[in-house]
Write a protein that holds these residues in place. Structure first.
Motif, PDB file in Angstrom:
ATOM      1  N   GLU A  31       7.720  -9.288 -11.534  1.00 26.43           N
ATOM      2  CA  GLU A  31       7.591  -7.961 -10.602  1.00 26.43           C
ATOM      3  C   GLU A  31       6.812  -6.889 -11.904  1.00 26.43           C
ATOM      4  O   GLU A  31       6.242  -6.004 -11.306  1.00 26.43           O
ATOM      5  CB  GLU A  31       9.125  -7.445 -10.456  1.00 26.43           C
ATOM      6  CG  GLU A  31       9.549  -8.448  -9.483  1.00 26.43           C
ATOM      7  CD  GLU A  31      11.014  -7.697  -8.690  1.00 26.43           C
ATOM      8  OE1 GLU A  31      11.437  -6.773  -9.420  1.00 26.43           O
ATOM      9  OE2 GLU A  31      11.478  -8.565  -7.794  1.00 26.43           O
ATOM     10  N   THR A  91       3.075  -7.773 -11.683  1.00 25.61           N
ATOM     11  CA  THR A  91       2.320  -7.644 -10.335  1.00 25.61           C
ATOM     12  C   THR A  91       2.668  -6.507  -9.716  1.00 25.61           C
ATOM     13  O   THR A  91       1.880  -6.092  -8.855  1.00 25.61           O
ATOM     14  CB  THR A  91       2.746  -8.820  -9.543  1.00 25.61           C
ATOM     15  OG1 THR A  91       4.372  -8.759  -8.922  1.00 25.61           O
ATOM     16  CG2 THR A  91       2.460 -10.320 -10.064  1.00 25.61           C
ATOM     17  N   THR A 110       5.015  -5.893  -7.568  1.00 24.15           N
ATOM     18  CA  THR A 110       5.634  -6.047  -6.342  1.00 24.15           C
ATOM     19  C   THR A 110       6.749  -6.767  -6.491  1.00 24.15           C
ATOM     20  O   THR A 110       7.195  -7.086  -7.684  1.00 24.15           O
ATOM     21  CB  THR A 110       4.684  -6.805  -5.391  1.00 24.15           C
ATOM     22  OG1 THR A 110       5.309  -6.725  -3.987  1.00 24.15           O
ATOM     23  CG2 THR A 110       4.191  -8.128  -5.936  1.00 24.15           C
ATOM     24  N   THR A 111       7.574  -7.079  -5.456  1.00 24.36           N
ATOM     25  CA  THR A 111       8.932  -7.807  -5.972  1.00 24.36           C
ATOM     26  C   THR A 111       8.491  -9.449  -5.874  1.00 24.36           C
ATOM     27  O   THR A 111       7.437  -9.712  -5.456  1.00 24.36           O
ATOM     28  CB  THR A 111       9.732  -7.699  -4.409  1.00 24.36           C
ATOM     29  OG1 THR A 111       9.123  -8.167  -3.481  1.00 24.36           O
ATOM     30  CG2 THR A 111      10.203  -6.465  -4.012  1.00 24.36           C
ATOM     31  N   ARG A 136       8.048 -10.878  -2.412  1.00 20.20           N
ATOM     32  CA  ARG A 136       6.944 -10.915  -1.799  1.00 20.20           C
ATOM     33  C   ARG A 136       5.695 -11.653  -2.520  1.00 20.20           C
ATOM     34  O   ARG A 136       4.820 -12.126  -1.901  1.00 20.20           O
ATOM     35  CB  ARG A 136       6.615  -9.408  -1.722  1.00 20.20           C
ATOM     36  CG  ARG A 136       5.302  -9.046  -1.146  1.00 20.20           C
ATOM     37  CD  ARG A 136       5.007  -7.598  -0.924  1.00 20.20           C
ATOM     38  NE  ARG A 136       5.894  -6.964   0.015  1.00 20.20           N
ATOM     39  CZ  ARG A 136       6.200  -5.617   0.206  1.00 20.20           C
ATOM     40  NH1 ARG A 136       5.482  -4.749  -0.444  1.00 20.20           N
ATOM     41  NH2 ARG A 136       6.933  -5.085   1.015  1.00 20.20           N
ATOM     42  N   TYR A 137       5.676 -11.565  -3.859  1.00 19.70           N
ATOM     43  CA  TYR A 137       4.666 -12.256  -4.508  1.00 19.70           C
ATOM     44  C   TYR A 137       4.762 -13.616  -4.198  1.00 19.70           C
ATOM     45  O   TYR A 137       3.702 -14.510  -3.879  1.00 19.70           O
ATOM     46  CB  TYR A 137       4.707 -12.010  -6.238  1.00 19.70           C
ATOM     47  CG  TYR A 137       3.640 -12.720  -6.790  1.00 19.70           C
ATOM     48  CD1 TYR A 137       2.320 -12.138  -6.837  1.00 19.70           C
ATOM     49  CD2 TYR A 137       3.506 -13.974  -7.145  1.00 19.70           C
ATOM     50  CE1 TYR A 137       1.250 -12.798  -7.354  1.00 19.70           C
ATOM     51  CE2 TYR A 137       2.440 -14.582  -7.799  1.00 19.70           C
ATOM     52  CZ  TYR A 137       1.328 -14.013  -7.877  1.00 19.70           C
ATOM     53  OH  TYR A 137       0.329 -14.776  -8.397  1.00 19.70           O
ATOM     54  N   GLU A 175       3.456 -14.428  -0.512  1.00 15.16           N
ATOM     55  CA  GLU A 175       1.991 -14.240  -0.325  1.00 15.16           C
ATOM     56  C   GLU A 175       1.271 -15.118  -1.153  1.00 15.16           C
ATOM     57  O   GLU A 175       0.091 -15.758  -0.674  1.00 15.16           O
ATOM     58  CB  GLU A 175       1.622 -12.906  -0.642  1.00 15.16           C
ATOM     59  CG  GLU A 175       2.240 -11.877   0.256  1.00 15.16           C
ATOM     60  CD  GLU A 175       2.221 -10.416  -0.031  1.00 15.16           C
ATOM     61  OE1 GLU A 175       1.374 -10.107  -0.971  1.00 15.16           O
ATOM     62  OE2 GLU A 175       2.296  -9.514   0.783  1.00 15.16           O
TER      63      GLU A 175
END
Length: 373
Positions: A185, A188, A190-191, A194-195, A198
């Motif tokens: 986190e 990146t 983001t959480t 989510r990483y 994706e």
């Protein structure tokens, strides 16, 4: 190399595990283009609903391979140094000299010396590894508890160290992988969920794999029965459970087909580069949560019980009521993923050691037939 798949023998081996005392289990075995899927037993002991091979399932610490792959992607991109100190990225979580001494690699291969946070998050489980003194009450108490990973990490970091950073013998600890989730986190923006979704799950083309947002599993799934070494009798259903207590260490939901697809693509160099995969396969000696000494890489390890001359890589996982195991031969041709819906079926002797159970031998025979014929 093993013999071609024998569907009748695989069906029989699966049924034998069910007859030995497993409520339900399902598996996928692959050998090149040949694929076998099977299921035996029930997904719900109350209704008799049968298990099927396509059910979604909590796969526990197999999550660690996904998280490790995500970290290696960031190493490839230059945002994380594999041998950089974790204190460079998360100085508030691992402060001072420990933050300078513990590297990202040590978190990945469990040689950080950081203690497991679980005995401190679940006070009634404080007796680990002396399981004979534990009680299952905290499992019921925390079905819907939303844990803060930073608080869990603090419990592990503040606990007495279990080794010297980079020592010759590591100790398996979920604290390491919660820290890796926070590291993802941090770099990146983001959480971690989510990483991972994706860049690891979607990259592998997995349609039935997710890091769940809440306590209820989505889609068709089995009920999950926890026996807690005979202390929960009959075993209790823990299929509904908030998985924030393990997050990027062990919360993944997947299918046996998705697990095989992921590990096939990982070993083919399609999730991380071949150079990163080679790093993942560099092993050290680590004491597992069951007290065994195993070889462990970066979220990946050679599997025990696969005698026959071939090397298999993979990971196992357990959560309350659910277990899973996945392994793939080094050449990528032969694979097994299996899921079971009962955990800690062994009762304990007077010294707190798990006693042999017919399920153990039946599972070992299933692995032998699946991997070697």
């Amino acid at each position: 190399m093993g013999k071609p798949l024998d569907p009748a023998a695989l069906d029989a081996a699966l049924r034998n595990v069910h007859r030995a005392g497993m409520p339900g289990l399902f598996a996928e075995v692959r050998d090149g283009e040949q694929v076998w899927r099977g299921a035996a037993g029930v997904a719900d002991v109350a209704t008799g609903r049968p298990v099927t091979a396509d059910l979604r399932h909590r796969v526990g610490s197999i999550t660690k391979t996904f998280t490790a792959a995500a970290i290696l992607q960031q190493v490839e991109g230059g945002l994380i140094g594999l041998d950089a100190p974790i204190g460079r990225y998360l100085p508030k979580l691992v402060p001072g000299e420990r933050g300078d001494a513990i590297t990202v690699r040590m978190l990945l291969n469990h040689t950080s010396g950081l203690a497991e946070y679980l005995p401190y998050a679940y006070p009634s489980l404080r007796a680990f590894p002396d399981l004979a003194k534990t009680t299952p009450q905290s499992l019921d108490d925390h079905r819907f508890t939303r844990f803060d990973p930073v608080e869990l990490i603090a419990m592990g970091v503040s606990a007495p160290a279990v080794g010297t950073p980079g020592g010759a013998l590591g100790l398996y600890s979920n604290t390491n992988y919660l820290l890796l989730g926070e590291l993802l986190e941090e770099v990146t923006g983001t959480t971690a969920a989510r990483y991972l979704t994706e860049n690891v799950i979607d990259r592998a083309g997995l349609c039935d794999t997710e890091l769940p947002a809440g306590p209820h599993p989505r889609g068709p799934h089995s009920q999950l029965y926890e026996a807690w070494f005979g202390m929960i009798d009959p075993p209790r259903d823990f299929s509904v459970f908030d998985m924030s207590w393990v997050g990027p260490a062990a919360s993944l939901i997947s299918t046996v087909a998705d697990l095989n697809r992921f590990f096939r693509r990982l070993l083919a160099g399609e999730i991380v580069s071949p150079a990163s995969l080679a790093q993942m396969q560099r092993t050290v000696r680590v004491v597992s949560q069951e007290g065994r000494t195993i070889d462990y890489g970066l979220g990946l390890h050679p599997m025990e019980g696969t005698a026959g001359g071939d090397t298999f890589w993979g990971h196992g996982g357990t959560v309350w009521g659910a277990g899973a195991l996945t392994m793939i031969r080094a050449d990528g041709a032969r694979q097994l993923s299996v899921a079971v819906n009962l955990q800690r079926w062994n009762r304990l002797d007077a010294a707190g050691r798990p006693q042999p159970h017919p399920v153990d031998g039946a599972l070992a025979e299933l692995y032998r037939v699946a991997l070697h014929g």
